[in-house]
Design an enzyme around this catalytic site. Structure first.
Site, PDB file in Angstrom:
ATOM      1  N   HIS A 156       0.840  -1.218   0.000  1.00 46.04           N
ATOM      2  CA  HIS A 156       0.000   0.000   0.000  1.00 46.04           C
ATOM      3  C   HIS A 156       0.869   1.261   0.000  1.00 46.04           C
ATOM      4  CE1 HIS A 156      -3.202  -2.805   1.328  1.00 46.04           C
ATOM      5  NE2 HIS A 156      -2.268  -3.274   2.142  1.00 46.04           N
ATOM      6  N   SER A 277      14.439  22.093 -16.011  1.00 44.04           N
ATOM      7  CA  SER A 277      13.242  22.901 -16.200  1.00 44.04           C
ATOM      8  C   SER A 277      13.644  24.211 -16.849  1.00 44.04           C
ATOM      9  CB  SER A 277      12.584  23.164 -14.847  1.00 44.04           C
ATOM     10  OG  SER A 277      11.766  24.316 -14.916  1.00 44.04           O
ATOM     11  N   LYS A 283      15.775  22.262 -10.747  1.00 47.86           N
ATOM     12  CA  LYS A 283      15.120  21.005 -11.119  1.00 47.86           C
ATOM     13  C   LYS A 283      16.010  20.042 -11.879  1.00 47.86           C
ATOM     14  CE  LYS A 283      10.655  21.114 -10.220  1.00 47.86           C
ATOM     15  NZ  LYS A 283       9.785  20.098 -10.678  1.00 47.86           N
ATOM     16  N   GLU A 290       9.367   8.912 -16.735  1.00 45.11           N
ATOM     17  CA  GLU A 290       7.988   9.358 -16.948  1.00 45.11           C
ATOM     18  C   GLU A 290       7.523   9.043 -18.373  1.00 45.11           C
ATOM     19  OE1 GLU A 290       7.807  13.486 -15.783  1.00 45.11           O
ATOM     20  OE2 GLU A 290       8.416  13.007 -13.732  1.00 45.11           O
TER      21      GLU A 290
END
Ligand code: ARG
Length: 464
Positions: A156, A277, A283, A290
């Site tokens: 979980h 970024s 970043k 992704e």
């Protein structure tokens, strides 16, 4: 408009119809399979006395010339042809003349395209297997190096029990190993040659289908001519296996994204495999992971599209089946790229052992071991579970870990606790004690690694 038909037509094809119908801009990818298939076909025709050896020789020469010129770029495959089959035949005729017109004897584009697609998919199945093999080698290396890198195992997405990174990555090793075995299954089930099925009902020429199948490296010819031209099961099976590969890559990507987040800091992706970024200078984003996760959707889409295309088709060939190509090619390109990129990203990723271990320590991942300790000292498991739970509650209130409690504090909950509790619930003990087959304990993991090494040595990538 270069078409292989037209005798029974009195009008030119409407340009819009021609464009809608044409497939050359995507089936040109099959040029090599198409030419190799044709070569085998004419060799068989000559062996059977349907073509003369002289005609066969000229056709073979013409076909290898076309193959060379396509590969060198001298002969571009353009939209001027309806499909790859028309392209090859038209070019053959313009190169060698009359003999070229005999290439298509005893053959239809229906068995021809069925052959081309099968040969292409067969090759790609091997390629996928090689890429999976490469990824498994990377995973094996990570496992070897992280036998004692403790980390929390989750259920979980809540910390559950301590494991090691080797064990965690070992789970993915199993998944990709199963993916490889799917490639093998598919390969052997599909490796039968449809050539000679004709349009749907075979031909009246005395073809030797066994011979063509043998020339092209198939295990034998397919058994029913109608099935031969209308079967795309192997495409569906392959897409389904690719969808499963992507599902595995996507789950792993998701974990790497979480591990690489500022909060977790379990791993750091290499600069070469991350992006920045345009606005936020601090970043460093896990874009590759992704994208792999994101591209899973289009591979599932290709599988759904193919299943849906096939579901209402009466026997035998229908033009709908031309739709087997674009989605499949896209899925193949996508999975190949994802496997390559993912392997590179995993291979260069830095593991932060300290962060993993600290996280495993402060999440009560040894609460089960506290209960197990009590059971070993005569307390029934259900009572032990309650005692351990109350200790956790106390630690939560006081902001500490179970290992931080004093012996007196332990004993306030149960007299069964003794000074050996600390050793019993240490991270190392918690992991090392787990020695059931398949568990993270070092002894078991060493055995698993040894088996993996043997498996990798015995099953080189791309060998079916
Ligand atoms: N371009 C077609 C395909 O990909 C080739 C087979 C065409 N056969 C036919 N009878 N129209 O399926």
């Amino acid at each position: 408009m270069a078409q292989l038909w037209g005798g029974r037509f009195t009008k030119q094809t409407d340009q819009m119809v021609y464009d809608f119908n044409a497939s050359v801009l995507f089936d040109r990818r099959l040029y090599r399979q198409d030419i190799e298939g044709s070569m085998a076909h004419v060799k068989m025709l000559a062996k059977q006395g349907i073509l003369t050896q002289e005609e066969c020789g000229r056709i073979l020469e013409g076909l290898s010339g076309i193959l060379e010129d396509v590969e060198s770029g001298a002969l571009p495959i353009t939209s001027e042809y309806e499909d790859i089959h028309s392209f090859v035949e038209a070019n053959l005729i313009s190169r060698i003349g009359e003999a070229g017109k005999k290439l298509h004897t005893g053959r239809s584009r229906n068995d021809q395209v069925a052959l081309d697609m099968r040969m292409y998919v067969r090759e790609q199945v091997k390629e996928t297997d090689s890429l999976l093999f490469g990824l498994l080698q990377v995973l094996q290396r990570i496992m070897e190096e992280n036998l004692d890198t403790f980390m929390p195992g989750f259920t979980h997405l809540q910390k559950a029990q301590p494991v090691t990174l080797a064990h965690h990555v070992g789970a993915y090793f199993e998944m990709f190993r199963r993916d490889r075995s799917r490639m093998r299954d598919i390969y052997h089930r599909m490796n039968y040659c449809p050539l000679g099925a004709g349009a749907l009902a075979g031909t009246t020429y005395p073809l030797d289908r066994d011979y063509t199948a043998q020339l092209l490296g198939f295990e034998g010819p397919t058994r029913n001519s109608m099935d031969s031209v209308s079967d795309r099961d192997y495409v569906i099976e392959y897409l389904s296996a690719l969808a499963t590969v992507m599902m595995h890559l996507s789950r792993f990507s998701e974990e790497i994204i979480i591990w690489n987040s500022n909060e977790y800091g379990f791993v750091e992706l290499d600069d070469a495999f991350s992006t920045g970024s345009s606005i936020m200078p601090q970043k460093k984003n896990p874009d590759i992971a992704e994208l792999v996760r994101g591209k899973t959707g289009r591979v599932y889409g290709a599988l759904m599209a193919m299943l849906t295309t096939m579901k209402g088709l009466p026997l035998a060939y229908n033009k709908d089946m031309q739709e087997d190509k674009e989605g499949t090619f896209d899925a193949i390109d996508t999975v190949n790229a994802c496997l390559r990129l993912f392997a590179g990203m995993a291979d260069t990723m830095k593991v932060n052992r300290a962060a993993m271990e600290a996280s495993a320590r402060n999440g009560f991942t040894n609460a089960t071991d506290v209960a197990d300790y009590l059971v070993n000292h005569g307390v029934p498991f259900r009572d032990a579970h309650g005692i351990s739970g109350r200790l956790v509650l106390r630690c939560l209130a006081e902001g500490k870990a179970l290992d931080d409690l004093s012996l007196e504090e332990f004993q306030e909950e149960s007299a069964a606790f003794g000074p050996d509790i600390y050793e019993a619930i240490s991270m190392k003990t918690c992991v090392e004690k787990r020695l059931t087959l398949g568990a993270p304990g070092q002894k078991m993991m060493r055995r698993a690694l040894e088996e993996n090494r043997e498996y990798l040595a015995q099953t080189p990538g791309g060998r079916m």
